[in-house]
Enzyme design. Sequence first.
Site, mmCIF file in Angstrom:
data_model
loop_
_atom_site.group_PDB
_atom_site.id
_atom_site.type_symbol
_atom_site.label_atom_id
_atom_site.label_comp_id
_atom_site.label_asym_id
_atom_site.label_seq_id
_atom_site.Cartn_x
_atom_site.Cartn_y
_atom_site.Cartn_z
ATOM 1 C CD GLU A 150 45.869 16.848 23.236
ATOM 2 O OE1 GLU A 150 44.950 17.643 23.405
ATOM 3 O OE2 GLU A 150 45.744 15.627 23.454
ATOM 4 C CE LYS B 167 52.865 16.780 26.793
ATOM 5 N NZ LYS B 167 52.133 17.163 25.644
ATOM 6 C CB CYS C 10 56.985 15.984 22.944
ATOM 7 S SG CYS C 10 55.595 16.937 22.366
#
Length: 465
Positions: A163, A223, A279
């Site tokens: 995501e 990612k 993150c």
Amino acid sequence: MTQIKNICCIGAGYVGGPTMAVIAQKCPDVNVTVVDINEKRIAAWNDPNVENIPIYEPGLSEIVKEARDRNLFFSTDVNAAIDKADMIFISVNTPTKTYGIGKGMAADLKWIELCARQIAEVAKNDKIIVEKSTLPVRTAAALKDILDNTGNGVKYQILSNPEFLAEGTAVEDLQNPDRVLIGGDIDSPEGKEAMDALVNIYATWVPKENILTTNVWSSELSKLTANAFLAQRVSSINAMSELCEKTGADVNEVAKAVGMDSRVGSKFLKASVGFGGSCFQKDILNLVYIAKSFGLHEVADYWEQVILMNDHQKRRFAAKIVKTLYNTVSGKKIAILGWAFKKDTNDTRESAAIYVTDYLLSEQAEVVVYDPKVKPEQVYADLEYLCTHSSEEIRERVTVVQNADEACKEAHAIAVLTEWDEFKELNWKAVYENMLKPAFLFDGRRLLDKKTKEELGFEFFSIGN
Ligand code: UDX
Ligand code: ADP
């Protein structure tokens, strides 16, 4: 072709909640059930008043209102949702390990493994498993191992679908993504079929040319790489901000001049008190750990520097406050405006405000915090988590108030740590009048106009100026 009718998402957090809400909104024929072991969280998602859902994101409440109980469901019955689903998204937390091998670096995959074991135990028909949480490269192999060895003989396809949404703009990012990335076993017909099934879900609203398919490892690593590159830009401009302060250059002007080069681009060049969020730090530490585990020490050191620079930026901002206030903040009231790690979210994970406040507490300051979306208990929990100060000391020294004016009243200094729009609109004249003099104002976000603040009488300091 596999037609997905029922989706289950394990984990109703910042990733799982908004992502599934948008899938349910865009695909009214697909039933989407989001499950979580946290009963309070699920109860909040089901609150009749959609303004009370547990995650604040602009536009999200409206989508939940539209889709909930139509084809979007929130439940604590994990087993029932797994059993019914054709496709299972795993969106559980993968924090940095706080113990054992890889402590402080590697991702803790405990929750991922628990999910895999639970799926294996419950599943009675073939399933497509989608990794949504950000994971170290080759986690898919571990998942497959557990599923194949502990399952009931059913077949699994593992996809990686990282995501890329950013908090605060999650709905917009999900509705109009730059790209959707799907990694899978491209070499087998079953793998390709599973990937097509997921492509078809997204293709309902995302142009096909923006949906990329790759092998699983490329997807997992992309990612981590994307987040590392973004964080690296912030650390790069923050490094320049310190140089600007010494040389008389202005970091905003430098960022503009550099960003207008189309090869560089203008985004993610905003100097700040340091990046936060769940993150950036976690993913870079993860990358560093992976590089080290392959013996790639130069690669590891290169990326670790992004984190070291970020830690330095937070620390030097706090140190600047102490130094400016005549080398002591002991017993002085410091107002902290903003606790979330960026505006338009109530998420505080790794927020710079936590570290700046912790530093100020070590210098015996009295801290008053205001954030429009963060609850007092969260502020206390964030500080307690660092274990630098006792719970009693934190509760004695830190007060959380309901508005900015109250926070700033009779303060020696104000530090703006989140770029909430409302801080621009404060009645700064009144704020100045109600403060102790000299009235110090530290802008950690380059949010406020220096000239007008100085005209009001503030002693004004901002990053990179
Ligand atoms: C990030 C990635 O952007 C997203 O693609 C990924 O899915 C998750 O991690 P997020 O952490 O939600 O998203 O927010 P982001 O907008 O990237 O900001 C991260 C931190 O960097 C914030 O603290 C922000 O204030 C800071 N930042 C960002 C800066 O200091 N300067 C900038 O120019 C940009
Ligand atoms: P993220 O930002 O990645 O979405 P969060 O911490 O906000 O992370 O959300 C992760 C959610 O996953 C939490 O609400 C947690 O309770 C949930 N969770 C973790 N493990 C499990 C599990 N085994 N089954 C169901 N839910 C889980």
